[in-house]
Design an enzyme around this catalytic site. Structure first.
Site, short mmCIF file in Angstrom:
data_model
loop_
_atom_site.label_atom_id
_atom_site.label_comp_id
_atom_site.label_asym_id
_atom_site.label_seq_id
_atom_site.Cartn_x
_atom_site.Cartn_y
_atom_site.Cartn_z
N GLU A 101 42.28 35.01 50.90
CA GLU A 101 43.21 35.93 51.55
C GLU A 101 43.51 35.48 52.97
O GLU A 101 42.68 34.87 53.64
CB GLU A 101 42.64 37.36 51.55
CG GLU A 101 42.68 37.97 50.16
CD GLU A 101 42.30 39.45 50.13
OE1 GLU A 101 42.98 40.21 49.43
OE2 GLU A 101 41.33 39.84 50.81
N CYS A 114 45.35 35.22 60.67
CA CYS A 114 43.92 35.23 60.45
C CYS A 114 43.70 34.42 59.16
O CYS A 114 44.11 34.85 58.08
CB CYS A 114 43.48 36.69 60.28
SG CYS A 114 41.74 36.85 59.89
N CYS A 121 32.19 33.38 50.89
CA CYS A 121 31.28 33.07 51.99
C CYS A 121 29.86 33.21 51.48
O CYS A 121 29.56 34.11 50.69
CB CYS A 121 31.50 34.03 53.17
SG CYS A 121 30.48 33.64 54.61
N CYS A 125 26.68 38.88 54.72
CA CYS A 125 26.55 40.01 55.65
C CYS A 125 26.78 41.32 54.89
O CYS A 125 27.70 41.42 54.09
CB CYS A 125 27.56 39.88 56.79
SG CYS A 125 27.31 38.37 57.73
N CYS A 128 30.30 43.23 55.01
CA CYS A 128 31.54 42.45 54.85
C CYS A 128 31.88 42.25 53.38
O CYS A 128 31.03 41.83 52.59
CB CYS A 128 31.34 41.08 55.53
SG CYS A 128 32.69 39.92 55.25
N CYS A 342 39.41 43.34 59.59
CA CYS A 342 38.22 42.49 59.61
C CYS A 342 37.21 42.92 58.55
O CYS A 342 36.90 44.10 58.44
CB CYS A 342 37.50 42.60 60.94
SG CYS A 342 38.44 42.02 62.33
#
Ligand code: SAH
Ligand code: SF4
Length: 354
Positions: A101, A114, A121, A125, A128, A342
């Site tokens: 994305e 962004c 990933c 976290c 996230c 975010c």
């Protein structure tokens, strides 16, 4: 520096696996004069050319040899969503089928992209959305630059700023990310000023130290989220092995080496990292550092159980840091209605394809 495609990248991405040094090595290997590398960079990364055929200032023999050896793939837009505030989010499909994305954030005459540095990933976290599904693969430099072209074309506007704050941990894919930032910065590439290019890390100190030795003035952002070791370990299990003392020292050394001011990202989670003890630890961590603290009201991600700090608390924390002479701002939320804020980027979109 990498020369030819890194083995970690799928063949399907073709020439997009190369950075400017890789293009220069390729041109030398093909026995072509050096200025051809500049021309190729201008076509592939500066203009985002869709075919070798359109590279009319390259001899046709060279174009044929390139086409025979490297695919010139571009991402396709699978889903495009537009937020009420003008933010646009794209689910892109890469040459091998991996999806990422990318977000475009217009403001006045600026257009910020962004971009993702990895598909998924590995850092995991807990707040996230990207971390949830793990890492699919690293992106090549050209796949990062392509994200800017997609957004520029869709807005019909030049990209003025780019932040490596999409999916992925940039310093877990250091060389391709640096190669991409250089291509974004280069006048032959996208011509974006180095200070308008930001790389955000969850705190991999090897990357912070390495970035401080690079000649360009790229901007650094470090995701801290807690200055209490046990809380941070819980929130960010992927960087458990990096003690806060080591992270702080890397920031001290970064400032000494570069004279530049990184930002510290701090996503406020109600009852988790916004308590008086947590904020005291944040103040102690920041005292004496050349940094700017960005307070981010956490964006909700389903299933995490995390919620925002109350607005009043956020304002009080901002005032408290200011009183402690710590430079601070609260980041305004963009694109939350389309999950483009975010931490809300996934490899699969919840919206229907166009
Ligand atoms: N992996 C890098 C860059 C991508 S994440 C990093 O972690 O820094 C970009 C930013 O979004 C980071 O500061 C990250 O901590 C933050 N973020 C992740 N999830 C979030 C959420 N749910 N709400 C607000 N910010 C979040
Ligand atoms: Fe990865 Fe950054 Fe998300 Fe953590 S916050 S899982 S490092 S993308």
């Amino acid at each position: 520096m990498s020369t030819l495609p890194s083995p970690a990248l799928p063949d399907a991405i073709g020439i997009k696996a190369l950075d400017a040094n890789g293009v220069a090595s390729l041109v030398a290997e093909l026995g072509e004069p050096g200025f051809r590398a500049k021309q190729l960079v201008q076509w592939v990364y500066g203009r985002g050319a869709a075919s070798y055929a359109e590279m009319t200032n390259l001899p046709s023999g060279l174009r044929d040899r390139l086409a025979g050896r490297f695919a010139l793939a571009a991402p396709s837009v699978v889903v495009r969503q537009v937020s009420a505030d003008g933010t646009r989010k794209y689910l892109l499909k890469l040459a091998d089928g991996a999806t990422i994305e990318t977000v475009g954030l217009p403001k006045d005459d600026r257009l910020t992209v962004c971009f993702s540095t990895q598909a998924g990933c590995a850092m995991g976290c807990s707040f996230c959305a990207t971390g949830e599904s793990g890492l699919t693969r690293n992106l090549g430099p050209g796949e990062m630059v392509d994200q800017l072209h997609v957004v520029a074309r869709d807005f019909g506007q030049r990209v003025t700023n780019a932040v490596a704050m999409g999916q992925g941990e940039p310093f877990a894919n250091y060389e391709p990310t640096l190669g991409a930032l250089r291509l974004m910065n280069s006048p032959d590439g996208m011509g974006i000023g180095a200070r308008h290019l930001t790389v955000s890390t969850c705190g991999l100190t090897s990357g912070i130290r390495r970035l401080s030795t690079e000649p360009e003035q790229f901007t650094l952002a470090v995701s801290l989220h807690s200055a209490v070791q046990t809380t941070r370990d819980r929130l960010m299990p992927g960087v458990k092995g990096v003690p806060l003392g080591e992270l702080r020292q890397a920031l001290v050394d970064y400032a000494n080496a570069t004279g530049r001011r990184p930002s510290i990202e701090y996503a406020l989670i109600g009852g988790v990292n916004d308590t008086p003890a947590e904020i005291d630890a944040l103040v102690v961590f920041c005292r004496g550092l050349l940094i700017h603290v960005n307070l981010i009201p956490i964006n909700p991600v389903e299933g995490t159980g995390y919620g925002r700090s109350a607005t009043g608390d956020i304002a009080a924390i901002e005032r408290h840091l200011t009183a402690e002479h710590i430079e601070v701002s609260v980041r305004s939320e963009r694109g939350a209605d389309i999950d483009a804020a975010c931490g809300q980027l996934r490899q699969r979109s919840t919206a229907a394809p166009e």
